[in-house]
Design a protein around this motif. Structure first.
Motif, PDB file in Angstrom:
ATOM      1  N   THR A  71       0.838  -1.201   0.000  1.00  0.00           N
ATOM      2  CA  THR A  71       0.000   0.000   0.000  1.00  0.00           C
ATOM      3  C   THR A  71       0.873   1.251   0.000  1.00  0.00           C
ATOM      4  N   GLU A  72       1.910   1.225   0.830  1.00  0.00           N
ATOM      5  CA  GLU A  72       2.813   2.368   0.894  1.00  0.00           C
ATOM      6  C   GLU A  72       3.537   2.567  -0.436  1.00  0.00           C
ATOM      7  N   LEU A  73       3.930   1.457  -1.068  1.00  0.00           N
ATOM      8  CA  LEU A  73       4.615   1.536  -2.353  1.00  0.00           C
ATOM      9  C   LEU A  73       3.709   2.138  -3.421  1.00  0.00           C
TER      10      LEU A  73
ATOM     11  N   GLU B 208      -9.546   2.594 -11.871  1.00  0.00           N
ATOM     12  CA  GLU B 208     -10.984   2.841 -11.721  1.00  0.00           C
ATOM     13  C   GLU B 208     -11.771   1.529 -11.686  1.00  0.00           C
ATOM     14  N   ASP B 209     -11.377   0.595 -12.589  1.00  0.00           N
ATOM     15  CA  ASP B 209     -12.081  -0.703 -12.603  1.00  0.00           C
ATOM     16  C   ASP B 209     -11.889  -1.458 -11.271  1.00  0.00           C
ATOM     17  N   LEU B 210     -10.684  -1.345 -10.704  1.00  0.00           N
ATOM     18  CA  LEU B 210     -10.409  -2.052  -9.449  1.00  0.00           C
ATOM     19  C   LEU B 210     -10.975  -1.325  -8.238  1.00  0.00           C
ATOM     20  N   ASP B 211     -11.191  -0.024  -8.362  1.00  0.00           N
ATOM     21  CA  ASP B 211     -11.549   0.815  -7.200  1.00  0.00           C
ATOM     22  C   ASP B 211     -10.471   0.652  -6.131  1.00  0.00           C
ATOM     23  N   LEU B 212      -9.274   1.089  -6.484  1.00  0.00           N
ATOM     24  CA  LEU B 212      -8.079   0.813  -5.697  1.00  0.00           C
ATOM     25  C   LEU B 212      -8.189   1.288  -4.254  1.00  0.00           C
ATOM     26  N   ASN B 213      -8.702   2.494  -4.023  1.00  0.00           N
ATOM     27  CA  ASN B 213      -8.797   3.016  -2.645  1.00  0.00           C
ATOM     28  C   ASN B 213      -9.676   2.120  -1.761  1.00  0.00           C
ATOM     29  N   PHE B 214     -10.802   1.660  -2.350  1.00  0.00           N
ATOM     30  CA  PHE B 214     -11.704   0.780  -1.596  1.00  0.00           C
ATOM     31  C   PHE B 214     -11.012  -0.555  -1.282  1.00  0.00           C
ATOM     32  N   VAL B 215     -10.309  -1.099  -2.275  1.00  0.00           N
ATOM     33  CA  VAL B 215      -9.641  -2.391  -2.084  1.00  0.00           C
ATOM     34  C   VAL B 215      -8.582  -2.308  -0.992  1.00  0.00           C
ATOM     35  N   LEU B 216      -7.783  -1.229  -1.029  1.00  0.00           N
ATOM     36  CA  LEU B 216      -6.743  -1.081  -0.017  1.00  0.00           C
ATOM     37  C   LEU B 216      -7.344  -0.986   1.385  1.00  0.00           C
ATOM     38  N   GLU B 217      -8.457  -0.249   1.506  1.00  0.00           N
ATOM     39  CA  GLU B 217      -9.110  -0.102   2.807  1.00  0.00           C
ATOM     40  C   GLU B 217      -9.750  -1.427   3.249  1.00  0.00           C
ATOM     41  N   ASP B 218     -10.370  -2.142   2.265  1.00  0.00           N
ATOM     42  CA  ASP B 218     -11.101  -3.361   2.615  1.00  0.00           C
ATOM     43  C   ASP B 218     -10.157  -4.506   2.962  1.00  0.00           C
TER      44      ASP B 218
END
Length: 420
Positions: free
Chosen positions: A194-196, A216-226
């Motif tokens: 996540t830091e990288l 956008e397809d992955l919704d990266l911010n949501f995935v990292l939080e989840d």
């Protein structure tokens, strides 16, 4: 007067003074105790009040005759086992056959021969004593066999249960150790990745269209939080499985032949953990609330595995009682509950109370509750051994007390008391 070994008495039933005199003299000469009735009605009343060892019954009497008197005595549970000898001048086969068919054991013909009267009386008193002795021996042997059966079943159940639970605990323990030991480094890896990614975002704020689309397809911010939340859930789940595994191992600390110092609260909690699936709500009823009111108890020297089995049997019965009350529609305004309380009483005994608000037990059944093979449950739903085993463990193994308080539709409370 000779002293007869028999402490009971013989009832003579005859309306003829001469016959009474002869029979009384014969019995008196041998030291037999006797009483007299002059008709069938008074004979029945006397026999009901105080059961004689033997009845000498005249056939031909005013009012009800000897045959009818015999019939009524044999129909009454109080008097049905008293041997009856007919005294009669009727010597025809039909009369004798009728008497035997009604339950008489013998005939003494009139006029009486004193020696014959004494001989027949002695024989039938001895037969009665032998019969009673045999019945008592059969009863004692039956109880002994039932007790042995309970012990064998209890030992077999405990051994099988111990092996099963120990095996399950072992099988659970290995994979859960693997999972839980890898959660911490996995958290570190995810944090580092996540830091990288954040560093990449800072160094390259304008990614290509292809990377932007993928983010956008992955919704990266949501995935990292989840991912963090998922790891926390895995950690909580693995801890819960570890607790279950520990409960299983605690429950089956059991195949032991010697007493050990143990925490009974831990035994109760381990049993509750194993039974927790039965407390959950189902289509027929809401969740059963388990209310614990533990006092301060010292460690108790006991057969902890056996005590866990007692807890298991009583708690399982409590759930069954609640389910039965709901099935019968008797808990519409009540919350299903099981209350567990512990304390030390004034006699320095450990007291454990397990109470439910289920169907309850009728008074007529309570005295049989701890009998082997007796069950209050419907056919096919109980072996009749659970409470018998619990009683044997508490009373005989631990020199304690197992008691029950219950009223129909008011619930049941089991009280376990064992020495400290």
């Amino acid at each position: 007067m000779k002293k007869n070994q028999n402490n009971g008495f013989i009832l003579i039933v005859d309306d003829n003074p001469t016959n009474l005199s002869v029979l009384c003299e014969a019995l008196n000469s041998e030291g037999f105790r006797f009483r007299v009735a002059v008709d069938g009605e008074s004979a029945i009343a006397q026999a009901e009040r105080n059961q004689p060892e033997l009845i000498l019954l005249d056939v031909q009497m005013p009012g009800i005759d000897g045959f009818e008197t015999c019939c009524r005595l044999k129909a009454n549970p109080i008097t049905q086992n008293i041997p009856i000898i007919f005294t009669t001048a009727l010597a025809d086969t039909e009369s004798k056959t009728k008497g035997f068919s009604l339950g008489a054991v013998d005939y003494i013909p009139k006029p009486f021969a004193q020696e014959e009267v004494i001989s027949r009386v002695r024989v039938h008193l001895q037969l009665k004593q032998l019969t009673e002795s045999l019945e008592q021996q059969v009863s004692d042997r039956t109880k002994a066999l039932q007790k042995a059966q309970v012990k064998l079943v209890q030992q077999e159940k405990l051994s099988t249960l111990g092996e099963l639970i120990a095996g399950i605990g072992h099988e659970i323990n290995n994979p859960i150790n693997f999972i839980s030991s890898n959660i911490s480094p996995l958290q570190g890896y995810i944090a580092a990745i996540t830091e990288l990614l954040l560093l990449y975002e800072q160094e390259y704020p304008n990614p290509t269209a292809k990377i932007t689309t993928a983010i956008e397809d992955l919704d990266l911010n949501f995935v990292l939080e989840d991912m963090g939340k998922i790891l926390n859930s895995l950690q909580l789940g693995s801890e819960r499985i570890r607790n279950i595994s520990n409960s299983l191992r605690n429950f089956c600390r059991s195949d032991r032949d010697t007493k050990i110092s143990a925490d009974l609260h831990q035994g109760l909690d381990s049993t509750l953990m194993i039974l927790q699936h039965r407390f959950k709500a189902n289509g027929a009823r809401p969740r059963i609330e388990v209310i614990k009111n533990y006092g301060v108890l010292p460690e108790v020297k006991c057969y902890i595995g056996l005590m866990n089995q007692v807890f298991m049997n009583i708690l399982a019965n409590a759930v069954d009682a609640v389910d039965e009350a709901i099935t019968q529609g008797k808990m519409s305004n009540l919350i299903p509950q099981i209350n567990i309380a512990t304390e030390i009483d004034f006699e320095e005994l450990i007291v454990i109370r397990i109470a439910d608000n289920g169907i309850g037990i009728p008074e007529r059944l309570k005295k049989r509750l701890f009998e082997p093979l007796f069950s209050t449950k419907p056919v096919g739903k109980g072996t009749g051994l659970g409470l018998a085993i619990a009683y044997e463990i508490v009373v005989e193994k631990h020199e304690g007390v197992l008691d029950v308080n219950s009223q129909p539709d008011m619930g049941t409370e089991f009280i376990i008391k064992i020495p400290t």
